[in-house]
Structure formats: C-alpha cells, structure tokens
Motif scaffolding. Structure first.
Motif, PDB file in Angstrom:
ATOM      1  N   LEU A 179       0.843  -1.187   0.000  1.00 13.94           N
ATOM      2  CA  LEU A 179       0.000   0.000   0.000  1.00 13.94           C
ATOM      3  C   LEU A 179       0.880   1.239   0.000  1.00 13.94           C
ATOM      4  CD1 LEU A 179      -2.812  -0.853   2.575  1.00 13.94           C
ATOM      5  CD2 LEU A 179      -2.992  -0.687   0.120  1.00 13.94           C
ATOM      6  N   PRO A 180       0.439   2.276  -0.658  1.00 11.46           N
ATOM      7  CA  PRO A 180       1.238   3.500  -0.660  1.00 11.46           C
ATOM      8  C   PRO A 180       1.359   4.074   0.755  1.00 11.46           C
ATOM      9  CG  PRO A 180      -0.594   3.642  -2.223  1.00 11.46           C
ATOM     10  CD  PRO A 180      -0.759   2.381  -1.469  1.00 11.46           C
ATOM     11  N   SER A 181       2.519   4.635   1.072  1.00 10.75           N
ATOM     12  CA  SER A 181       2.707   5.218   2.401  1.00 10.75           C
ATOM     13  C   SER A 181       2.029   6.577   2.486  1.00 10.75           C
ATOM     14  CB  SER A 181       4.198   5.343   2.723  1.00 10.75           C
ATOM     15  OG  SER A 181       4.826   6.141   1.743  1.00 10.75           O
ATOM     16  N   GLU A 182       1.797   7.218   1.342  1.00 14.58           N
ATOM     17  CA  GLU A 182       1.096   8.490   1.304  1.00 14.58           C
ATOM     18  C   GLU A 182      -0.073   8.363   0.331  1.00 14.58           C
ATOM     19  OE1 GLU A 182       3.680  11.704   0.320  1.00 14.58           O
ATOM     20  OE2 GLU A 182       5.213  11.041   1.725  1.00 14.58           O
ATOM     21  N   ILE A 183      -1.240   8.778   0.762  1.00 14.70           N
ATOM     22  CA  ILE A 183      -2.425   8.703  -0.092  1.00 14.70           C
ATOM     23  C   ILE A 183      -2.406   9.892  -1.050  1.00 14.70           C
ATOM     24  CG2 ILE A 183      -4.948   8.670  -0.132  1.00 14.70           C
ATOM     25  CD1 ILE A 183      -3.621   6.232   1.220  1.00 14.70           C
ATOM     26  N   ASP A 184      -2.603   9.627  -2.319  1.00 12.51           N
ATOM     27  CA  ASP A 184      -2.710  10.714  -3.288  1.00 12.51           C
ATOM     28  C   ASP A 184      -3.953  10.506  -4.136  1.00 12.51           C
ATOM     29  OD1 ASP A 184      -2.127   8.815  -5.212  1.00 12.51           O
ATOM     30  OD2 ASP A 184      -0.129   9.542  -5.638  1.00 12.51           O
ATOM     31  N   LYS A 185      -4.147  11.382  -5.097  1.00 14.98           N
ATOM     32  CA  LYS A 185      -5.370  11.331  -5.907  1.00 14.98           C
ATOM     33  C   LYS A 185      -5.476  10.075  -6.766  1.00 14.98           C
ATOM     34  CE  LYS A 185      -3.239  13.990  -9.524  1.00 14.98           C
ATOM     35  NZ  LYS A 185      -2.969  15.254 -10.047  1.00 14.98           N
ATOM     36  N   ASN A 186      -4.385   9.348  -6.956  1.00 18.33           N
ATOM     37  CA  ASN A 186      -4.400   8.151  -7.801  1.00 18.33           C
ATOM     38  C   ASN A 186      -4.732   6.875  -7.028  1.00 18.33           C
ATOM     39  OD1 ASN A 186      -3.647   9.732 -10.004  1.00 18.33           O
ATOM     40  ND2 ASN A 186      -1.493   9.481  -9.543  1.00 18.33           N
ATOM     41  N   PHE A 187      -4.934   6.989  -5.734  1.00 11.87           N
ATOM     42  CA  PHE A 187      -5.185   5.825  -4.889  1.00 11.87           C
ATOM     43  C   PHE A 187      -6.614   5.887  -4.366  1.00 11.87           C
ATOM     44  CE2 PHE A 187      -5.186   3.787  -0.689  1.00 11.87           C
ATOM     45  CZ  PHE A 187      -4.734   2.528  -1.037  1.00 11.87           C
ATOM     46  N   LYS A 188      -7.338   4.759  -4.514  1.00  8.57           N
ATOM     47  CA  LYS A 188      -8.708   4.731  -3.994  1.00  8.57           C
ATOM     48  C   LYS A 188      -9.059   3.334  -3.511  1.00  8.57           C
ATOM     49  CE  LYS A 188     -10.492   4.255  -8.679  1.00  8.57           C
ATOM     50  NZ  LYS A 188     -11.149   4.918  -9.773  1.00  8.57           N
ATOM     51  N   HIS A 189     -10.074   3.265  -2.686  1.00  2.50           N
ATOM     52  CA  HIS A 189     -10.624   2.010  -2.185  1.00  2.50           C
ATOM     53  C   HIS A 189     -12.031   1.898  -2.747  1.00  2.50           C
ATOM     54  CE1 HIS A 189     -12.348  -0.753   0.928  1.00  2.50           C
ATOM     55  NE2 HIS A 189     -11.231  -1.371   0.611  1.00  2.50           N
ATOM     56  N   GLN A 190     -12.266   0.830  -3.532  1.00  2.00           N
ATOM     57  CA  GLN A 190     -13.544   0.688  -4.219  1.00  2.00           C
ATOM     58  C   GLN A 190     -13.908  -0.784  -4.322  1.00  2.00           C
ATOM     59  OE1 GLN A 190     -13.633   2.865  -7.950  1.00  2.00           O
ATOM     60  NE2 GLN A 190     -14.954   1.327  -8.854  1.00  2.00           N
ATOM     61  N   ASP A 191     -15.121  -1.137  -3.930  1.00  2.00           N
ATOM     62  CA  ASP A 191     -15.617  -2.514  -4.022  1.00  2.00           C
ATOM     63  C   ASP A 191     -14.648  -3.514  -3.388  1.00  2.00           C
ATOM     64  OD1 ASP A 191     -17.871  -1.596  -5.445  1.00  2.00           O
ATOM     65  OD2 ASP A 191     -16.799  -1.769  -7.352  1.00  2.00           O
ATOM     66  N   ASN A 192     -14.148  -3.209  -2.210  1.00  2.00           N
ATOM     67  CA  ASN A 192     -13.215  -4.050  -1.453  1.00  2.00           C
ATOM     68  C   ASN A 192     -11.847  -4.195  -2.099  1.00  2.00           C
ATOM     69  OD1 ASN A 192     -15.050  -4.516   0.666  1.00  2.00           O
ATOM     70  ND2 ASN A 192     -16.016  -6.155  -0.516  1.00  2.00           N
ATOM     71  N   PHE A 193     -11.541  -3.376  -3.099  1.00  2.00           N
ATOM     72  CA  PHE A 193     -10.233  -3.394  -3.736  1.00  2.00           C
ATOM     73  C   PHE A 193      -9.526  -2.068  -3.493  1.00  2.00           C
ATOM     74  CE2 PHE A 193     -12.146  -6.752  -6.280  1.00  2.00           C
ATOM     75  CZ  PHE A 193     -11.090  -7.635  -6.438  1.00  2.00           C
ATOM     76  N   PHE A 194      -8.212  -2.135  -3.373  1.00  2.00           N
ATOM     77  CA  PHE A 194      -7.374  -0.945  -3.392  1.00  2.00           C
ATOM     78  C   PHE A 194      -6.923  -0.777  -4.836  1.00  2.00           C
ATOM     79  CE2 PHE A 194      -6.987  -2.507   0.938  1.00  2.00           C
ATOM     80  CZ  PHE A 194      -7.253  -1.354   1.665  1.00  2.00           C
ATOM     81  N   ILE A 195      -7.064   0.418  -5.363  1.00  2.00           N
ATOM     82  CA  ILE A 195      -6.735   0.663  -6.767  1.00  2.00           C
ATOM     83  C   ILE A 195      -5.778   1.854  -6.850  1.00  2.00           C
ATOM     84  CG2 ILE A 195      -7.652   1.277  -9.039  1.00  2.00           C
ATOM     85  CD1 ILE A 195     -10.357   0.059  -8.029  1.00  2.00           C
ATOM     86  N   VAL A 196      -4.698   1.654  -7.590  1.00  2.00           N
ATOM     87  CA  VAL A 196      -3.772   2.743  -7.880  1.00  2.00           C
ATOM     88  C   VAL A 196      -3.866   2.978  -9.382  1.00  2.00           C
ATOM     89  CG1 VAL A 196      -1.418   3.603  -7.741  1.00  2.00           C
ATOM     90  CG2 VAL A 196      -2.251   1.983  -6.012  1.00  2.00           C
ATOM     91  N   ASP A 197      -4.413   4.139  -9.757  1.00  2.76           N
ATOM     92  CA  ASP A 197      -4.621   4.492 -11.164  1.00  2.76           C
ATOM     93  C   ASP A 197      -3.592   5.504 -11.634  1.00  2.76           C
ATOM     94  OD1 ASP A 197      -6.799   3.025 -12.123  1.00  2.76           O
ATOM     95  OD2 ASP A 197      -8.241   4.363 -11.170  1.00  2.76           O
ATOM     96  N   ASN A 198      -3.553   5.695 -12.927  1.00  3.48           N
ATOM     97  CA  ASN A 198      -2.704   6.724 -13.549  1.00  3.48           C
ATOM     98  C   ASN A 198      -1.240   6.603 -13.135  1.00  3.48           C
ATOM     99  OD1 ASN A 198      -4.924   7.971 -14.891  1.00  3.48           O
ATOM    100  ND2 ASN A 198      -5.516   8.850 -12.931  1.00  3.48           N
ATOM    101  N   ILE A 199      -0.753   5.390 -13.080  1.00  3.25           N
ATOM    102  CA  ILE A 199       0.656   5.182 -12.744  1.00  3.25           C
ATOM    103  C   ILE A 199       1.532   5.660 -13.906  1.00  3.25           C
ATOM    104  CG2 ILE A 199       2.434   3.466 -12.213  1.00  3.25           C
ATOM    105  CD1 ILE A 199       0.162   1.815 -10.859  1.00  3.25           C
ATOM    106  N   ASN A 200       1.167   5.244 -15.105  1.00  2.00           N
ATOM    107  CA  ASN A 200       1.843   5.669 -16.343  1.00  2.00           C
ATOM    108  C   ASN A 200       3.359   5.544 -16.280  1.00  2.00           C
ATOM    109  OD1 ASN A 200      -0.656   6.270 -17.513  1.00  2.00           O
ATOM    110  ND2 ASN A 200      -0.666   8.272 -16.537  1.00  2.00           N
TER     111      ASN A 200
END
Length: 167
Positions: free
Chosen positions: A86-107
C-alpha cells in the motif's frame, strides 16, 4: 500475354509489400519456445490477473503498449491486501472501491517485464476481452517475457499459426 506478366508481377509486389510490412505486436515468450503474439494498431491494453502468493488474494495489473514505442506502460494496479504494497502516502491516484485498493494513472514506462508462470498464482492474461490462462500454457515456474515489438506481418502470422498448436 504481356498483360498477364504485369498482373502477376503486380500481385507478387503487392503480396511482398503486405507480408513484409512492419506490424506492432505484444509478445509473450516463454523459455520453452512457447510464444503468444497479439498484433495491434495504435495501442493495445492488457491485464494480468493472479492470486497474490502471500496474501492469497486477487491482484491485477493493467498495461498498455503503443505503436511506435518499445516500452510498455503500467497503467494501474488493483489488489485486496491491506499489508505491504500500500502507498505510504495517499494521493489522488489511490482509492478504495468494491473491497479493492486501486492505484490508477501510474503511467510508468517499462522496457519489458517478466513473470514466472505459477499454478499457485494462476496467472491469466486478458487481451481484447479474451482471457488466456497462462499457467495452463506455460510450464509451472517458467519465466515469461512480455515486450512490445515490431515484426514483419509474415512473421506475426507464422507465430500466430505456431501458437495455435501449443497445448
């Protein structure tokens, strides 16, 4: 008679041009000469899903390959685990949805990457809405290489034909 020669010559030139024109391909290559090829235009998205070896939970990573680029781009990851990773700092690309942790826009650009086929992790690949069970095609523990390449169309066609005979 002369017209037939020109027609035959024209057909040969056209076939040569088609068969030997370059084509972008997503390549999955195993150590035992097993190979999967996915030709595409412009871009191709694919997802690798597996069971995390420690947490025994569902994990997936989504990638994109672009025409004219050698790299593959990591777009996002999706996982259930709440421990390491899990990321140590939460940013706009990290979310918790439907029991999943999702990191988007990694690019993140990746030249190529490797995974080991595993009957425990049960890696599968989704490309063009088709799910391919990698752990059934490749031997357990076999190193798989994923890369974005450019092949002549004839080579792509022959590799696709060859891959149809892989058990």
């Amino acid at each position: 008679m002369k017209i037939k020669k020109y027609i035959v010559t024209a057909i040969i030139i056209i076939l040569f041009a088609v068969f030997f024109s370059p084509q972008d391909v997503l390549l999955v290559k195993g150590e035992r000469k097993n190979i999967l090829v996915f030709p595409y235009k412009d871009k191709i998205d694919f997802t690798i899903e597996y069971t995390h070896s420690v947490e025994k939970t569902s994990t997936s990573e989504t990638f994109r390959a672009y025409s004219g680029k050698e790299n593959i781009v990591l777009l996002s990851t999706k996982f259930v685990g709440q421990g390491a990773g899990l990321p140590s700092e939460i940013d706009k690309n990290f979310k918790h949805q439907d029991n999943f942790f999702i990191v988007d826009n990694i690019n993140k650009d990746i030249e190529k990457f490797y995974i080991r086929s595993s009957v425990i992790a049960k890696y599968n690949l989704t490309v063009d809405n088709k799910v391919i069970l990698l752990y059934k095609i490749f031997k357990d523990g076999e190193l798989l290489e994923f890369k974005n390449v450019k092949y002549f169309r004839i080579k792509t066609y022959l590799l696709q034909l060859y891959s149809k005979f892989i058990p």
